[in-house]
Design an enzyme around this catalytic site. Structure first.
Site, PDB file in Angstrom:
ATOM      1  N   ARG A 121     -19.449   4.062  17.499  1.00 59.70           N
ATOM      2  CA  ARG A 121     -19.033   5.285  17.878  1.00 59.70           C
ATOM      3  C   ARG A 121     -18.425   5.296  19.169  1.00 59.70           C
ATOM      4  O   ARG A 121     -18.719   6.063  20.080  1.00 59.70           O
ATOM      5  CB  ARG A 121     -19.810   6.515  17.578  1.00 59.70           C
ATOM      6  N   GLN A 126     -12.320   5.093  16.992  1.00 60.20           N
ATOM      7  CA  GLN A 126     -12.143   6.228  16.215  1.00 60.20           C
ATOM      8  C   GLN A 126     -11.541   6.341  15.021  1.00 60.20           C
ATOM      9  O   GLN A 126     -11.686   6.947  13.968  1.00 60.20           O
ATOM     10  CB  GLN A 126     -11.627   7.422  17.060  1.00 60.20           C
ATOM     11  N   ASP A 129     -13.255   4.873  11.750  1.00 59.41           N
ATOM     12  CA  ASP A 129     -14.418   5.239  11.430  1.00 59.41           C
ATOM     13  C   ASP A 129     -14.405   6.024  10.075  1.00 59.41           C
ATOM     14  O   ASP A 129     -14.130   6.973  10.020  1.00 59.41           O
ATOM     15  CB  ASP A 129     -14.722   6.500  12.544  1.00 59.41           C
ATOM     16  N   SER A 132     -16.439   9.187   9.575  1.00 66.70           N
ATOM     17  CA  SER A 132     -15.862  10.215   9.973  1.00 66.70           C
ATOM     18  C   SER A 132     -14.711  10.588   8.987  1.00 66.70           C
ATOM     19  O   SER A 132     -14.688  11.877   8.285  1.00 66.70           O
ATOM     20  CB  SER A 132     -15.072  10.348  11.299  1.00 66.70           C
ATOM     21  N   TYR A 229     -25.683  10.710  17.277  1.00 66.38           N
ATOM     22  CA  TYR A 229     -26.497  10.851  16.135  1.00 66.38           C
ATOM     23  C   TYR A 229     -27.888  11.643  16.553  1.00 66.38           C
ATOM     24  O   TYR A 229     -28.242  11.391  17.902  1.00 66.38           O
ATOM     25  CB  TYR A 229     -26.949   9.303  15.711  1.00 66.38           C
TER      26      TYR A 229
HETATM   27  P1  NAD Z   1     -24.578  12.555  10.686  1.00 68.22           P
HETATM   28  O1  NAD Z   1     -23.470  12.682   9.402  1.00 68.22           O
HETATM   29  O2  NAD Z   1     -25.305  11.459  10.983  1.00 68.22           O
HETATM   30  O3  NAD Z   1     -25.327  13.903  10.700  1.00 68.22           O
HETATM   31  C1  NAD Z   1     -24.871  15.309  10.380  1.00 68.22           C
HETATM   32  C2  NAD Z   1     -25.435  16.353  11.437  1.00 68.22           C
HETATM   33  O4  NAD Z   1     -26.853  16.637  11.025  1.00 68.22           O
HETATM   34  C3  NAD Z   1     -25.336  15.931  12.702  1.00 68.22           C
HETATM   35  O5  NAD Z   1     -24.767  16.958  13.666  1.00 68.22           O
HETATM   36  C4  NAD Z   1     -26.793  15.720  13.016  1.00 68.22           C
HETATM   37  O6  NAD Z   1     -27.081  16.118  14.332  1.00 68.22           O
HETATM   38  C5  NAD Z   1     -27.557  16.990  12.240  1.00 68.22           C
HETATM   39  N1  NAD Z   1     -28.884  16.865  12.152  1.00 68.22           N
HETATM   40  C6  NAD Z   1     -29.695  15.679  11.868  1.00 68.22           C
HETATM   41  N2  NAD Z   1     -31.101  16.281  11.629  1.00 68.22           N
HETATM   42  C7  NAD Z   1     -31.011  17.871  11.646  1.00 68.22           C
HETATM   43  C8  NAD Z   1     -31.883  18.837  11.589  1.00 68.22           C
HETATM   44  N3  NAD Z   1     -33.228  18.333  11.594  1.00 68.22           N
HETATM   45  N4  NAD Z   1     -31.435  19.907  11.800  1.00 68.22           N
HETATM   46  C9  NAD Z   1     -30.225  20.285  11.954  1.00 68.22           C
HETATM   47  N5  NAD Z   1     -29.201  19.290  11.796  1.00 68.22           N
HETATM   48  C10 NAD Z   1     -29.701  17.815  11.754  1.00 68.22           C
HETATM   49  O7  NAD Z   1     -23.479  12.984  11.924  1.00 68.22           O
HETATM   50  P2  NAD Z   1     -21.830  12.731  11.728  1.00 68.22           P
HETATM   51  O8  NAD Z   1     -21.137  13.858  11.322  1.00 68.22           O
HETATM   52  O9  NAD Z   1     -21.624  11.418  11.568  1.00 68.22           O
HETATM   53  O10 NAD Z   1     -21.474  12.832  13.440  1.00 68.22           O
HETATM   54  C11 NAD Z   1     -22.252  13.413  14.545  1.00 68.22           C
HETATM   55  C12 NAD Z   1     -21.396  13.237  15.900  1.00 68.22           C
HETATM   56  O11 NAD Z   1     -20.755  12.009  16.128  1.00 68.22           O
HETATM   57  C13 NAD Z   1     -20.412  14.277  16.108  1.00 68.22           C
HETATM   58  O12 NAD Z   1     -20.894  15.030  17.155  1.00 68.22           O
HETATM   59  C14 NAD Z   1     -19.259  13.754  16.160  1.00 68.22           C
HETATM   60  O13 NAD Z   1     -18.367  14.200  16.831  1.00 68.22           O
HETATM   61  C15 NAD Z   1     -19.750  12.456  16.660  1.00 68.22           C
HETATM   62  N6  NAD Z   1     -18.752  11.456  16.100  1.00 68.22           N
HETATM   63  C16 NAD Z   1     -18.076  10.582  17.498  1.00 68.22           C
HETATM   64  C17 NAD Z   1     -17.301   9.473  16.939  1.00 68.22           C
HETATM   65  C18 NAD Z   1     -16.469   8.598  17.805  1.00 68.22           C
HETATM   66  O14 NAD Z   1     -16.738   8.747  19.267  1.00 68.22           O
HETATM   67  N7  NAD Z   1     -16.002   7.522  17.809  1.00 68.22           N
HETATM   68  C19 NAD Z   1     -16.979   9.235  15.712  1.00 68.22           C
HETATM   69  C20 NAD Z   1     -17.456  10.070  14.777  1.00 68.22           C
HETATM   70  C21 NAD Z   1     -18.624  11.324  15.148  1.00 68.22           C
END
Ligand code: NAD
Length: 373
Positions: A121, A126, A129, A132, A229
């Site tokens: 990430r 991006q 990804d 995403s 994460y």
């Molecule tokens: P994910 O699918 O792994 O998880 C979904 C959400 O569940 C996350 O926000 C996580 O914090 C939350 N979660 C986990 N345990 C929990 C609990 N017990 N109670 C409540 N919530 C809980 O996450 P995702 O959608 O893949 O992305 C997470 C982050 O990564 C985002 O902030 C996104 O902006 C960032 N991201 C960055 C890039 C990049 O820079 N290339 C790419 C994709 C995502």
């Protein structure tokens, strides 16, 4: 350079790893592209569309013969890849922890397996990804499905026959899918609240016009968390979170759960007792159902009714929007391969940062650090 695009064979998989748009782009890079007959039909792409884009359309053995790169959505059956070039790349969402036997078989066959869900990430990755791009569509679809199952309307309506009140939607887990779920529910006119363990999401929730509901008594994860994460939370945090959810959930009409922890079963966020506290007719959509589920009693691809509340979730949500999911996924793969395209070699050559992150097998062995520990 010959790229092969076999049809997906897993149950319920309707996506495809290339589209006419990306076929044209690969050809512009100097590659030949072969697509299995009928492979695009699930995503509303005909063989004719692929031919018009310059692809060869043929039965699987011909498509795979001599291929140096095989593109897939899910991990292709290693037995069907006989005839691919020595050391061919298998580029797909390989689900390496759950499908270890396939990874071992790719190694034994001398293939270089590249797991797209291991893309780091980092800013420059991006556009590659796949998690995403697919989660974004899943978050949208979860709200649409929940709205469809709900016996009431989402927006506030003032009519001559009286007022219909706005639905209350609670989104648990505010990653990519959760943010899109909030935005979709807001567009439909619902009153939305949301929670996460990562403090950085508070501002994102507010910026979408929703209300953050957070555990305050025990510290959560500061900022974004490692690589965006979450990790497993302490027993104290889990207890505080359960109390918070119990107080909030009884007043909600729709709950969308999206919480995931990489490489682990999804955290349990909603118990049967909490479901029982909700009003009859409420709907819960569990987007994590395929990873073990956030909600007690949720079953993949079924509507389970508990205490008058409907609980649902799909084993494969993006496959329910196959045309858009394929278009975005295919672009992710093209962005990845083209970013590393070496004109002189006429093929992609990966760098260490991204190559080491996504590569599972090479030279007959499993090489991914994440699989060796
Ligand atoms: P994910 O699918 O792994 O998880 C979904 C959400 O569940 C996350 O926000 C996580 O914090 C939350 N979660 C986990 N345990 C929990 C609990 N017990 N109670 C409540 N919530 C809980 O996450 P995702 O959608 O893949 O992305 C997470 C982050 O990564 C985002 O902030 C996104 O902006 C960032 N991201 C960055 C890039 C990049 O820079 N290339 C790419 C994709 C995502």
């Amino acid at each position: 350079m010959r790229l092969a695009v076999p049809a997906e064979r897993e149950n319920g998989e309707s996506r495809i790893a290339a589209t006419p748009e990306t076929v044209r782009k690969y050809i512009a890079l100097g590659a030949k592209v072969a697509v299995e007959t009928g492979a695009g039909l699930g995503a509303s792409i005909s063989d004719e569309d692929f031919r018009a884009a310059g692809a060869e359309v043929a039965p699987l053995p011909e498509v795979v013969r001599g291929a140096q790169i095989v593109l897939g959505v899910q991990a292709p059956d290693p037995a069907l890849l006989a005839g691919a070039a020595d050391g061919a790349w298998i580029v797909a969402m390989l689900d390496p922890f759950a499908r270890r036997e396939r990874v071992d078989a790719y190694a034994a066959a001398g293939f270089e397996a590249l797991a797209m869900e291991f893309m780091p990430r980092i800013t420059r990755a991006q556009s590659m990804d796949v998690l995403s791009s697919q989660s974004n569509l899943s978050g949208y679809k979860a709200v649409i499905e929940a709205a469809n199952l709900y016996g009431r309307a989402f927006p506030l309506m003032m009519t001559a026959a009286g007022t219909v009140s706005a639905a209350r939607v609670f989104v648990m887990g505010v990653g990519v899918a959760g943010l899109q779920a909030i935005a979709t529910a807001r567009r439909l006119g619902a009153q939305v609240s949301a929670t996460d363990v990562r403090s950085a999401t508070k501002e994102q929730i507010l910026s979408l016009g929703a209300k953050p509901v957070f555990v305050e008594s025990v510290a959560g994860i500061e900022g974004e968390g490692s690589g965006g994460y979450a990790t497993e939370m302490s027993p104290e945090y889990q207890q505080a979170q359960a109390e918070l959810v119990s107080a909030h959930i009884a007043k909600q009409d729709i709950v969308i759960t999206t919480a995931l922890i990489p490489g682990r079963a999804a955290p349990r966020l909603v118990s049967d007792a909490q479901v029982a506290s909700m009003k009859p007719g409420s709907v819960i959509f569990d987007l994590a159902v395929a990873q073990g589920g956030n909600v007690e009693g949720a079953l993949a691809d079924q509507v389970v009714e508990r205490h008058g509340v409907k609980i649902m979730g799909f084993a494969n949500t993006p496959a329910r929007l196959p045309a858009d999911a394929s278009a975005l996924y295919a672009r992710n793969l093209y962005n990845f391969l083209s970013a590393f395209w070496d004109k002189e070699a006429g093929k992609p050559v990966l760098d260490t940062e991204i190559g080491d992150a996504v590569r599972l097998t090479q030279g007959g062995k499993v090489v991914s650090e994440r699989l060796l520990i």
